[in-house]
Design a protein around this motif. Structure first.
Motif, PDB file in Angstrom:
ATOM      1  N   ALA A   5       0.681  -1.142   0.193  1.00 57.75           N
ATOM      2  CA  ALA A   5      -0.014   0.022   0.167  1.00 57.75           C
ATOM      3  C   ALA A   5       0.856   1.239  -0.162  1.00 57.75           C
ATOM      4  O   ALA A   5       0.322   2.307   0.367  1.00 57.75           O
ATOM      5  CB  ALA A   5      -1.092  -0.040   1.186  1.00 57.75           C
ATOM      6  N   GLN A   6       2.364   1.281  -0.414  1.00 53.09           N
ATOM      7  CA  GLN A   6       3.045   2.156  -0.343  1.00 53.09           C
ATOM      8  C   GLN A   6       2.931   2.991   1.030  1.00 53.09           C
ATOM      9  O   GLN A   6       3.178   4.112   1.358  1.00 53.09           O
ATOM     10  CB  GLN A   6       2.861   3.380  -1.358  1.00 53.09           C
ATOM     11  N   ASN A   7       2.764   2.151   1.973  1.00 55.58           N
ATOM     12  CA  ASN A   7       2.858   2.690   3.585  1.00 55.58           C
ATOM     13  C   ASN A   7       3.728   1.829   4.253  1.00 55.58           C
ATOM     14  O   ASN A   7       3.618   0.643   4.308  1.00 55.58           O
ATOM     15  CB  ASN A   7       1.390   2.586   3.994  1.00 55.58           C
ATOM     16  N   PRO A   8       4.549   2.390   4.928  1.00 52.31           N
ATOM     17  CA  PRO A   8       5.635   1.699   5.821  1.00 52.31           C
ATOM     18  C   PRO A   8       5.030   0.676   6.712  1.00 52.31           C
ATOM     19  O   PRO A   8       5.399  -0.540   6.849  1.00 52.31           O
ATOM     20  CB  PRO A   8       6.589   2.842   6.424  1.00 52.31           C
ATOM     21  N   ALA A   9       3.956   1.239   7.476  1.00 52.02           N
ATOM     22  CA  ALA A   9       3.708   0.254   8.590  1.00 52.02           C
ATOM     23  C   ALA A   9       2.827  -0.876   8.128  1.00 52.02           C
ATOM     24  O   ALA A   9       2.929  -2.122   8.371  1.00 52.02           O
ATOM     25  CB  ALA A   9       2.430   1.066   9.378  1.00 52.02           C
ATOM     26  N   THR A  10       2.012  -0.447   6.785  1.00 57.13           N
ATOM     27  CA  THR A  10       1.503  -1.638   6.102  1.00 57.13           C
ATOM     28  C   THR A  10       2.429  -2.559   5.480  1.00 57.13           C
ATOM     29  O   THR A  10       2.371  -3.825   5.454  1.00 57.13           O
ATOM     30  CB  THR A  10       0.844  -1.205   5.060  1.00 57.13           C
ATOM     31  N   ALA A  11       3.575  -2.167   4.857  1.00 59.42           N
ATOM     32  CA  ALA A  11       4.489  -2.921   4.501  1.00 59.42           C
ATOM     33  C   ALA A  11       5.433  -3.884   5.329  1.00 59.42           C
ATOM     34  O   ALA A  11       5.513  -4.809   5.176  1.00 59.42           O
ATOM     35  CB  ALA A  11       5.754  -1.788   3.789  1.00 59.42           C
ATOM     36  N   GLN A  12       5.638  -3.319   6.536  1.00 61.01           N
ATOM     37  CA  GLN A  12       6.224  -4.114   7.707  1.00 61.01           C
ATOM     38  C   GLN A  12       5.323  -5.299   8.101  1.00 61.01           C
ATOM     39  O   GLN A  12       5.878  -6.182   8.201  1.00 61.01           O
ATOM     40  CB  GLN A  12       6.436  -3.225   8.840  1.00 61.01           C
ATOM     41  N   GLN A  13       3.939  -5.007   8.329  1.00 59.41           N
ATOM     42  CA  GLN A  13       3.000  -5.985   8.619  1.00 59.41           C
ATOM     43  C   GLN A  13       3.009  -7.073   7.732  1.00 59.41           C
ATOM     44  O   GLN A  13       2.943  -8.195   7.875  1.00 59.41           O
ATOM     45  CB  GLN A  13       1.580  -5.372   8.963  1.00 59.41           C
ATOM     46  N   SER A  14       2.924  -6.484   6.373  1.00 64.43           N
ATOM     47  CA  SER A  14       2.748  -7.540   5.028  1.00 64.43           C
ATOM     48  C   SER A  14       4.050  -8.305   5.216  1.00 64.43           C
ATOM     49  O   SER A  14       3.886  -9.586   4.986  1.00 64.43           O
ATOM     50  CB  SER A  14       2.431  -6.917   4.062  1.00 64.43           C
ATOM     51  N   THR A  15       5.326  -7.653   5.393  1.00 62.49           N
ATOM     52  CA  THR A  15       6.514  -8.541   5.246  1.00 62.49           C
ATOM     53  C   THR A  15       6.501  -9.647   6.119  1.00 62.49           C
ATOM     54  O   THR A  15       6.838 -11.090   5.976  1.00 62.49           O
ATOM     55  CB  THR A  15       7.510  -7.769   5.161  1.00 62.49           C
ATOM     56  N   ARG A  16       6.117  -9.136   7.308  1.00 64.84           N
ATOM     57  CA  ARG A  16       5.972 -10.227   8.570  1.00 64.84           C
ATOM     58  C   ARG A  16       4.989 -11.287   8.443  1.00 64.84           C
ATOM     59  O   ARG A  16       5.398 -12.504   8.831  1.00 64.84           O
ATOM     60  CB  ARG A  16       5.715  -9.702   9.716  1.00 64.84           C
ATOM     61  N   GLU A  17       4.116 -11.027   7.494  1.00 60.80           N
ATOM     62  CA  GLU A  17       3.056 -12.186   7.357  1.00 60.80           C
ATOM     63  C   GLU A  17       3.827 -12.957   6.392  1.00 60.80           C
ATOM     64  O   GLU A  17       3.408 -14.319   6.474  1.00 60.80           O
ATOM     65  CB  GLU A  17       1.493 -11.544   6.886  1.00 60.80           C
ATOM     66  N   LEU A  18       4.552 -12.400   5.506  1.00 62.83           N
ATOM     67  CA  LEU A  18       5.010 -13.469   4.356  1.00 62.83           C
ATOM     68  C   LEU A  18       6.206 -14.294   5.111  1.00 62.83           C
ATOM     69  O   LEU A  18       6.407 -15.519   4.979  1.00 62.83           O
ATOM     70  CB  LEU A  18       6.168 -12.648   3.259  1.00 62.83           C
ATOM     71  N   VAL A  19       6.805 -13.796   6.081  1.00 63.08           N
ATOM     72  CA  VAL A  19       7.684 -14.655   6.945  1.00 63.08           C
ATOM     73  C   VAL A  19       6.993 -15.553   7.652  1.00 63.08           C
ATOM     74  O   VAL A  19       7.556 -16.814   7.555  1.00 63.08           O
ATOM     75  CB  VAL A  19       8.566 -13.669   7.908  1.00 63.08           C
ATOM     76  N   ALA A  20       5.772 -15.235   8.079  1.00 64.01           N
ATOM     77  CA  ALA A  20       5.276 -16.182   9.236  1.00 64.01           C
ATOM     78  C   ALA A  20       4.627 -17.427   8.139  1.00 64.01           C
ATOM     79  O   ALA A  20       4.462 -18.586   8.654  1.00 64.01           O
ATOM     80  CB  ALA A  20       3.895 -15.371   9.851  1.00 64.01           C
ATOM     81  N   ALA A  21       4.395 -17.024   6.820  1.00 58.63           N
ATOM     82  CA  ALA A  21       4.046 -18.098   6.024  1.00 58.63           C
ATOM     83  C   ALA A  21       5.059 -19.005   5.482  1.00 58.63           C
ATOM     84  O   ALA A  21       4.913 -20.050   4.560  1.00 58.63           O
ATOM     85  CB  ALA A  21       3.116 -17.356   4.662  1.00 58.63           C
ATOM     86  N   LYS A  22       6.051 -18.816   5.862  1.00 59.08           N
ATOM     87  CA  LYS A  22       7.264 -19.494   5.484  1.00 59.08           C
ATOM     88  C   LYS A  22       7.529 -19.593   3.778  1.00 59.08           C
ATOM     89  O   LYS A  22       7.760 -20.638   3.448  1.00 59.08           O
ATOM     90  CB  LYS A  22       7.107 -20.837   6.004  1.00 59.08           C
ATOM     91  N   VAL A  23       7.571 -18.517   3.370  1.00 55.20           N
ATOM     92  CA  VAL A  23       7.930 -18.507   2.045  1.00 55.20           C
ATOM     93  C   VAL A  23       9.453 -18.618   1.570  1.00 55.20           C
ATOM     94  O   VAL A  23      10.300 -18.438   2.420  1.00 55.20           O
ATOM     95  CB  VAL A  23       7.387 -16.922   1.410  1.00 55.20           C
ATOM     96  N   GLU A  24       9.770 -19.332   0.660  1.00 60.93           N
ATOM     97  CA  GLU A  24      10.930 -19.589   0.187  1.00 60.93           C
ATOM     98  C   GLU A  24      11.612 -18.333  -0.356  1.00 60.93           C
ATOM     99  O   GLU A  24      12.829 -18.289  -0.318  1.00 60.93           O
ATOM    100  CB  GLU A  24      11.012 -20.736  -0.817  1.00 60.93           C
ATOM    101  N   ALA A  25      10.820 -17.419  -0.964  1.00 63.20           N
ATOM    102  CA  ALA A  25      11.591 -16.199  -1.569  1.00 63.20           C
ATOM    103  C   ALA A  25      10.466 -15.376  -1.896  1.00 63.20           C
ATOM    104  O   ALA A  25       9.162 -15.678  -1.522  1.00 63.20           O
ATOM    105  CB  ALA A  25      11.936 -16.681  -3.064  1.00 63.20           C
ATOM    106  N   VAL A  26      10.904 -14.000  -1.928  1.00 64.20           N
ATOM    107  CA  VAL A  26       9.893 -12.993  -1.940  1.00 64.20           C
ATOM    108  C   VAL A  26      10.180 -12.166  -3.708  1.00 64.20           C
ATOM    109  O   VAL A  26      11.427 -12.076  -3.760  1.00 64.20           O
ATOM    110  CB  VAL A  26       9.825 -11.913  -0.969  1.00 64.20           C
TER     111      VAL A  26
END
Length: 364
Positions: A70-91
């Motif tokens: 969302a071009q928003n730092p807070a949203t970006a941080q939360q979304s990235t942490r959710e990707l980490v939690a999902a155990k993605v191999e790559a982004v």
């Protein structure tokens, strides 16, 4: 969390069905410049669907986990942490340097391999980390712009830049200023503004024109460039205008209409490519999404090709970064992609002007 099960049936109930490999996508899907993110996402989806139809990684399918920054730092941080939690191999992503400044430290801390299709800021160049970049740098682009403008006899350029993506725009401006100074020139004005619904673009142009420039350059996204061009045509209709590569999307032409006619802008891919490889891709993309691909589509498809090839080639005990470095060079849609040890690459670019509602390459 949005899970896109791409291609073949990923239900795990079947006998012997392998657990899917998860890869992440992050980009601006709901912000003012969401055209880049959405276009890029479509390129990733197509690449993953094709990979799965071809059997995936020895029968193991790929599942795409999609997040909006969302071009928003807070949203970006939360979304990235959710990707980490999902155990993605790559982004794959992000698509702006401003968001990369927030996202990359989180993926790096968690050892996640990341390929950005479009970020260019010098802050991410020459670093031995888990981030690979498909695009050129702001230095490459800005030096080329300075050269082309000066070749057209333009010596007093006024610049406007959007502070919402400051990591990119400040880097681009710094490199452009340095290129102008190296040629014995100086910028007529540097006008900062923050993009938003209430931004007074007429005032931005008035401030630029107060320095009596011979040309205007906008370091902004497509929506803002269209509005800046509108005001420029009202206040100084004959003054040459240009925009940084960030704005080079179909949205710019659609929104800008007549006011962006003649605007100078770089493309990091060849829209007129008639090669069989590119035409097959463009046809498949149009069939899937009922629209033509844009520059972020091509770059995102290439970025996904890198990730999927590395996944397919990875050996036991090898990191995805190691596999990616070993697996190159890669055949991109239009260009061969060769990474150095830091995950940086070179990419050909093409200067265009907008003529009759389309991007037309400048003749060499």
């Amino acid at each position: 969390m949005i899970l896109l099960a791409i291609g073949l049936n990923l239900a795990l109930g079947g006998c012997g069905q392998k657990e899917p490999i998860k890869i992440g996508f992050i980009g601006g899907l709901t912000d003012r410049n969401s055209d880049n993110g959405q276009s890029g996402l479509n390129g990733v989806i197509l690449a993953v669907e094709q990979f799965n139809r071809q059997g995936g990684r020895e029968g193991q399918m790929v599942e795409l986990v999609t997040k909006d920054d969302a071009q928003n730092p807070a949203t970006a941080q939360q979304s990235t942490r959710e990707l980490v939690a999902a155990k993605v191999e790559a982004v794959i992503g992000p698509f702006t340097s401003g968001m990369a400044k927030v996202i990359v430290p989180i993926t790096a801390q968690n050892g996640i391999f990341q390929v950005s299709p479009t970020i260019t800021s010098m802050d991410f160049y020459g670093k031995d980390d888990n981030l690979f970049r498909i695009n050129r740098t702001t230095r490459d682009y800005a030096e080329d712009y300075a050269s082309v403008l000066m070749s057209q006899g333009l010596r007093r350029t006024a610049v406007a830049y959007d502070t919402r993506n400051l990591n990119f725009t400040a880097s681009w401006l710094k490199e452009f200023r340095a290129a102008e100074q190296a040629a014995g020139q100086s910028l007529a004005a540097e006008i900062a503004y923050e993009s938003g619904d209430s931004t007074d673009f007429g005032q931005v142009i008035s401030q630029m024109l107060a320095s009596k420039p011979d040309s205007l350059v906008f370091i902004s996204g497509a929506l803002d460039v269209a509005r800046l061009a509108q005001q420029a045509r009202k206040q100084a209709p004959k003054l040459p205008i240009a925009a940084a590569e960030w704005a080079a999307t179909e949205q710019l032409v659609e929104l800008g209409g007549e006011v962006v006619e003649g605007l100078l802008i770089v493309q990091n891919y060849d829209r007129d490519d008639q090669s069989e490889r590119y035409r097959d891709f463009a046809d498949a993309f149009y069939k899937r999404f009922q629209r033509q691909p844009g520059y972020s589509t091509v770059a995102a498809y290439d970025a996904t090709t890198v990730v999927l090839t590395a996944l397919k080639n990875r050996k036991r005990g090898e990191t995805l970064k190691q596999a990616a470095l070993r697996s190159g060079p890669y055949q991109g849609l239009q260009q061969s992609i060769t990474f150095d040890a830091n995950g940086d690459t070179r990419r050909q670019a093409f200067f265009t002007t907008i003529q009759n509602g389309r991007y037309v390459k400048l003749q060499d």
